[in-house]
Design a protein around this motif. Structure first.
Motif: not given
Lengths: 255, 279
Positions: B66-69, B60, B76, A44-45, A48, B71, A194, A50, B213-214, B63-64, A189-190, A41
């Protein structure tokens, strides 16, 4: 004090026969989480774009958080079912306190043994992190005691609580409604910034947040200026837990 | 002499036929009824099972996330939601199929008591499956509703197509297949510690490496082959196709896997429990 050491010795003897199962849950789990989330993951982050605090990659951000969380999870598990088991199902504690061993020896011994196990897990995970080139500072060595302290800040109060239980049902609720949300919303994780504002405030009152801040700061060589607060919070929680645990153990064992 | 021989042959045959007996729906429902009565005392454990995927979705997925483009054009959170639905089906099956059944088998000896009544092993196994199915459908319906409401309320929908209506029966199918597999595995476990090994070596890796998740395609080829062999991968694939609306022929492969694996596990479980319980 020697009494506590005898408890450690006793637990070490038992552990020699039971270590296999715990290797998976304690050390393999954070490693698997790191591989799936940090690397899979993480790519991917990072794509992005960020920004993470300190400009680190997601894998670097996640790994120290997982170390603190692993300490919490092992501490949480070890101070629930096994404690109630020795208290009620197998009655080891009854046998132990029938000897010259005091309740204080018992509580301190159990926690000292847990601290040893947490140390082993933390060392193993720091080695994994090093293999992936995560640590940015030699201070990462201090992340090991920080993770152990995080674990004890959970273990002592939970142990005190477990000693008052008659059934193990509540433990499931404790894991699902306390430990799992902490795992997901304490900045592992975050980045905490945020999260919605009320959650950010709430995080300051949860032990895992303080543990994550400390461990991450040490591993990435960017210790936050608030570190004495984090340290104090965790130490105070562990100390309070030890005091209360002695009371609840005594009540349960002498009733 | 021959008469006795043929008689014993016949009784051996009828005993064998007994093993293959089909479960009776009426008696199986008695098993469900029994679990419902017990449920009154353990509802907290069961209700709490619903919150675990919800926390993961919030932490995940949203929350998370929001940072992942996105797919393949899917946000996400919409990508993760069906995966977590699949994992909640698995979690439910494990709570019931592993620990509860193990305790009923060896510690509480519940089944010994039940089998002293007109209930037979197939009724017990089928009844436990029905119970798991009922619970799984409630979990799935609740989770899908929450996903729908959360998505609409936050303006970032997580159910992207009317196909999502079929996600509910699909989740029930997955729950049934998982519980058959869990009960089947339980018949091989001898002590509670065996479950630690199964949880650590099978369930936890599956949770992390089944494309929840991936995307599976992001892993190296040999890892992908292993992932594609796991039941959770197929449940995730099936549910994701439905909730995102990108339905393809591959959906039949997922359904076929779950149906066949579930049926095989069910038969093995029935056969092995018969041998454990009837001595």
């Amino acid at each position: 004090m020697t009494g506590a050491l005898r408890i450690v010795h006793r637990n070490a003897l038992v552990y020699r026969r039971a270590w296999r199962g715990s290797v998976f849950s304690s050390f393999l789990q954070p490693t698997l989480f790191f591989c799936a989330m940090g690397i899979g993951l993480g790519a991917m982050v990072d794509a992005g774009g960020e920004a993470l605090p300190g400009g680190v990659t997601y894998a670097e951000f996640l790994a120290p958080g997982l170390l603190a969380a692993a300490a919490m999870q092992v501490a949480g598990f070890e101070s629930t079912y096994p404690v109630l088991g020795k208290m009620m199902w197998f009655r080891n504690y009854e046998a132990i306190t029938a000897t010259p061993m005091s309740v204080t020896d018992l509580v301190l011994g159990e926690l000292a043994w847990l601290a040893l196990r947490l140390t082993a897990i933390a060392v193993a995970f720091v080695l994994v992190m090093t293999a992936f080139g995560i640590p940015r500072s030699p201070l990462v060595i201090l992340a090991i005691p920080a993770a152990v302290l995080t674990g004890l800040a959970f273990a002592a109060p939970i142990m005190a609580f477990a000693a008052t239980r008659k059934h193990s049902n509540t433990f499931n609720v404790l894991f699902r409604f306390v430990l799992t949300p902490l795992f997901l919303f304490s900045g592992v994780f975050v980045p905490i910034s945020r999260l919605p504002r009320p959650l950010v405030r709430a995080a300051w009152f949860t032990p895992l947040f303080h543990g994550v801040e400390l461990v991450r700061g040490l591993a990435l060589g960017a210790v936050p200026p608030t570190w004495p607060l984090h340290l104090l919070f965790l130490a105070a929680l562990a100390a309070a837990g030890i005091v209360v645990a002695q009371r609840t153990f005594r009540q349960r064992l002498h009733s | 002499m021959t008469g006795r021989f043929s008689l014993s042959r016949r009784s051996a045959f009828s005993a064998y036929a007994g093993t293959l007996a089909l479960p009776s729906p009426r008696r199986s429902l008695r098993m469900v009824q029994r679990n419902l009565v017990v449920y009154k005392h353990t509802w907290m454990v069961i209700v709490s099972g619903f919150f675990e995927p919800l926390f993961y979705l919030l932490g995940i997925g949203i929350g998370l996330g929001s940072m992942v483009p996105a797919i393949d054009g899917v946000s996400y959170s919409a990508f993760v939601a069906p995966g977590l639905l699949a994992s909640s089906c698995l979690n439910g099956a494990i709570t019931d199929g592993f620990f509860n059944i193990h305790f009923k088998l060896y510690f509480q000896k519940t089944y010994d008591g039940i089998l002293a009544t007109p209930m037979r092993v197939p009724d017990v196994v089928f009844g436990e499956m029905l119970w798991a199915l009922g619970r799984g459908s409630v979990y799935a319906a609740a989770f899908l509703t929450v996903v729908l409401v959360l998505g609409e309320a936050s303006g970032r929908p997580m159910l992207l197509s009317p196909w999502a209506l079929l996600a509910w029966p699909a989740a029930v199918l997955a729950a049934a297949a998982f519980s058959a597999m869990a009960i089947c595995l339980t018949t091989f476990a001898r002590k509670v510690e065996d479950f630690d090994t199964v949880m650590g070596l099978l369930v936890m890796p599956m949770f992390l490496f089944s494309g929840i998740f991936v995307p599976v395609a992001r892993f190296p080829d040999p890892v992908q082959w292993v992932m594609r062999a796991t039941p959770l991968y197929h449940a995730v694939g099936l549910l994701r196709q439905l909730t995102t609306g990108s339905v393809s022929v591959a959906i039949f492969e997922h359904v076929a896997y779950l149906v066949v694996a579930g049926l095989v596990a069910f038969c093995v479980a029935m056969y092995r429990l018969e041998r454990t319980l009837i001595k």
